[in-house]
Scaffold this motif. Sequence first.
Motif, PDB file in Angstrom:
ATOM      1  N   PHE A 106       0.818  -1.210   0.000  1.00  9.77           N
ATOM      2  CA  PHE A 106       0.000   0.000   0.000  1.00  9.77           C
ATOM      3  C   PHE A 106       0.852   1.260   0.000  1.00  9.77           C
ATOM      4  CE2 PHE A 106       0.693   1.213   4.387  1.00  9.77           C
ATOM      5  CZ  PHE A 106       0.790   0.032   5.099  1.00  9.77           C
ATOM      6  N   GLY A 107       0.263   2.316  -0.507  1.00 10.94           N
ATOM      7  CA  GLY A 107       0.860   3.641  -0.447  1.00 10.94           C
ATOM      8  C   GLY A 107      -0.235   4.611  -0.044  1.00 10.94           C
ATOM      9  N   VAL A 108      -0.029   5.335   1.047  1.00 14.13           N
ATOM     10  CA  VAL A 108      -1.061   6.237   1.590  1.00 14.13           C
ATOM     11  C   VAL A 108      -0.407   7.522   2.087  1.00 14.13           C
ATOM     12  CG1 VAL A 108      -2.634   4.368   2.258  1.00 14.13           C
ATOM     13  CG2 VAL A 108      -0.884   5.145   3.869  1.00 14.13           C
ATOM     14  N   ASN A 109      -1.244   8.490   2.483  1.00 13.67           N
ATOM     15  CA  ASN A 109      -0.711   9.746   3.023  1.00 13.67           C
ATOM     16  C   ASN A 109       0.126   9.495   4.274  1.00 13.67           C
ATOM     17  OD1 ASN A 109      -1.795  11.436   1.093  1.00 13.67           O
ATOM     18  ND2 ASN A 109      -3.687  11.779   2.239  1.00 13.67           N
ATOM     19  N   GLY A 110      -0.381   8.678   5.161  1.00 18.58           N
ATOM     20  CA  GLY A 110       0.379   8.313   6.350  1.00 18.58           C
ATOM     21  C   GLY A 110       0.086   9.167   7.569  1.00 18.58           C
ATOM     22  N   TYR A 111       0.641   8.704   8.689  1.00 18.30           N
ATOM     23  CA  TYR A 111       0.488   9.423   9.955  1.00 18.30           C
ATOM     24  C   TYR A 111       1.238  10.749   9.898  1.00 18.30           C
ATOM     25  CZ  TYR A 111      -1.374   5.315  12.405  1.00 18.30           C
ATOM     26  OH  TYR A 111      -2.148   4.261  12.819  1.00 18.30           O
ATOM     27  N   GLY A 112       0.630  11.764  10.482  1.00 14.61           N
ATOM     28  CA  GLY A 112       1.293  13.048  10.638  1.00 14.61           C
ATOM     29  C   GLY A 112       1.598  13.298  12.106  1.00 14.61           C
ATOM     30  N   SER A 113       1.795  14.558  12.449  1.00  9.71           N
ATOM     31  CA  SER A 113       2.080  14.910  13.841  1.00  9.71           C
ATOM     32  C   SER A 113       0.769  15.006  14.626  1.00  9.71           C
ATOM     33  CB  SER A 113       2.813  16.250  13.893  1.00  9.71           C
ATOM     34  OG  SER A 113       1.951  17.277  13.391  1.00  9.71           O
ATOM     35  N   VAL A 114       0.894  15.136  15.930  1.00  9.26           N
ATOM     36  CA  VAL A 114      -0.292  15.392  16.746  1.00  9.26           C
ATOM     37  C   VAL A 114      -0.880  16.729  16.286  1.00  9.26           C
ATOM     38  CG1 VAL A 114       0.961  16.599  18.583  1.00  9.26           C
ATOM     39  CG2 VAL A 114      -1.100  15.300  19.126  1.00  9.26           C
ATOM     40  N   PRO A 115      -2.202  16.856  16.193  1.00  4.34           N
ATOM     41  CA  PRO A 115      -2.795  18.047  15.562  1.00  4.34           C
ATOM     42  C   PRO A 115      -2.337  19.392  16.139  1.00  4.34           C
ATOM     43  CG  PRO A 115      -4.462  16.353  15.805  1.00  4.34           C
ATOM     44  CD  PRO A 115      -3.228  15.839  16.485  1.00  4.34           C
ATOM     45  N   SER A 116      -2.014  19.425  17.434  1.00  2.00           N
ATOM     46  CA  SER A 116      -1.707  20.716  18.038  1.00  2.00           C
ATOM     47  C   SER A 116      -0.213  21.045  18.066  1.00  2.00           C
ATOM     48  CB  SER A 116      -2.267  20.758  19.467  1.00  2.00           C
ATOM     49  OG  SER A 116      -1.846  19.614  20.176  1.00  2.00           O
TER      50      SER A 116
END
Lengths: 388, 273
Positions: free
Chosen positions: A181-191
């Motif tokens: 799979f290829g996806v956007n993925g996890y980012g940082s915590v929103p804040s």
Amino acid sequence: MSSSLERAVGRLALWAALLAAAVPAAAKVSFTGYGSFNFTADANLRVFAPPAVLGGLPDGTHRARGFSTEAVGLFAATPVGEDADFLMDVAYRGIGGTVRELRIQYAYLDAALPGGLRLQAGKVTLPLGYYNTRRFYPFRRVELSAPLFHSALLGLPIADTGGVLSWRTGLGDLDFDARLFGVNGYGSVPSSTASFRSAALPGGLAMSNNLGSSNSNRDVAVGGQAALSRNTVWEYGVSFYRGAWDRSGERLFQILGSHLHWAPGRFDVLAEFLRLDVRGDQGMLSAFGRGDWRTHGGFLSVSGPAGSVTGRPLSAYARGELYDSGAADGSGGHELVRSAAAGLSLRVNDWITWKGEYLWVDYRVPAVSAKTLQLMGYTLTTGLVVTF
Amino acid sequence: MLWTPAWTAAEVDLLVEARPGLSTAGLGLGGADGVRLRAFDAGELSDPIVSGRLSARLQASDGVVAVGYETASWVARELEGGRVHFVGGVSRLSGAALKARGWSGELSFPAGAFLDLARREGWRRVGVLLAAGYEGAEAALRAAAAARGLSVEVRTVSSRRDIPKAAQDLAGRCSALWVLGDPLLTRGAGFDYLVELSLSRRLPLLAPEPGMVDGGAFAAWEPDQEEAAARGAALSKGLSGEGWPASGVRFGSVAGRLRVNEVLRRRWAGGGG
């Protein structure tokens, strides 16, 4: 019915009508769905944490009793080609520890490609482990609750926008499945863009909030799964995920997991092991002493027949989990997740299941100023799962 | 293109419960015969995601051939229209629904299966309780009985209220009571009444599904599942692109065996209560 649930049901109906109207007349849209409702007879939880983390909630012992709507979901399926379907799940639920809201759980095209390949493109549930794709829904598992680490911290279901390529081949009596799979993925915590997780922010410990509607960097997260199985009797698989979580695309988050599912007769055994690797996480510096940290752990779930009630099959189950997170070099504090659950599940018919569960939890993580955030206690809950 | 967005050729979906060894090749199906095999695990169909996806596919199909009892129950519940022909499981459906939807089906047993038993047991006259919508089987039933030197008395019921009078009437005139199908007669209060009548009068009750023997019936037909799937495949090839059978119920031709309630047989033969 609460006003938010009323609005959610109204939006679900609107989605269904819009989808039915948009599909060509020759195609047929099939709607099915489920509801999961709980009654917590007793929740006895002791919470100890710095005020900054609790966000106004007093620490100490908390008792609770009440009803809750765990989830209500509507599935839509429609053929859009010779061997292609469009599938969607719109659900009112919370992901991990988030507030319940209406969301698109998945929405993707599932199509056959030449060479025996299949493509899923859209918002897809990632093939990580066994639980995420095959036990996430309450009507697909005997247990009332999901493993705590997966549901509250990692976030079930792990779904993201991108694509999954699958391939299956037979090896004698066995089947081999490979998925990429290829996806956007996890980012940082929103804040905070410098934190993957943070023990100092309310809701900052849950990674489920890190999966957003768009890519937080230029990096496309990749991963896959390879699994060997024999009919529905057993399956062994390994999964991985690799993606940058920060805006610059330099700090990695990786998942490595393995699962073993064994279903001898009417018994069912599922074991999943997980390792997480995070680099450069400023948010967990105060907890672990390092920005590079790891998680090791797993859960084991066993279920089997436990007789019958008025001719209806009764199942019993037990589950235990243990996850330990800490600095990659072994120094500093540790985050510990332990839980044990035991319960019964009564299948009234093909559409109605009643469940009852005792769940014990013990969670602790070094928070701010060397103080530990600790959540310990138990819940006694009954649940109703309805499918239609 | 990755896929063809429009339908290509007329295709019949053959819906069969999965079992080891079931395959397209094993059923004599190739790519060009316009038949698509859909094998499913009965337990999976209670999963709304699986059920919904299959239902969407079948709703758009040119025609569905459903083999077996569980398949028939699921199709009756999930599909609303289209062309459907049942092989073996039609006894699960109400005759009224079959008629309303224009569906057709074959019972899991040939007419002779139970009539041969009647002849062996010395039952000269067999009472047949038909639900409305099952009348299509009557002509073949009478012909098969006549060929064996037996006579049949037929009563048709349309609602639960009709059952006691019709059953009592047959019980007073016949040596055995035969039910072909329809939930009105094979489920719930209707079936319970017939079992009670059978046991109180020592009147053998002949039922369409093997599980009903455990519920008190004297005998039932147990079809050979492989034969049923093969019959479904052969039928599907013939139906693909051609006209469909007329709506209604008819006797089947699938091999199988009679399952007899040996407890009842011994008790009644021995004169016990």
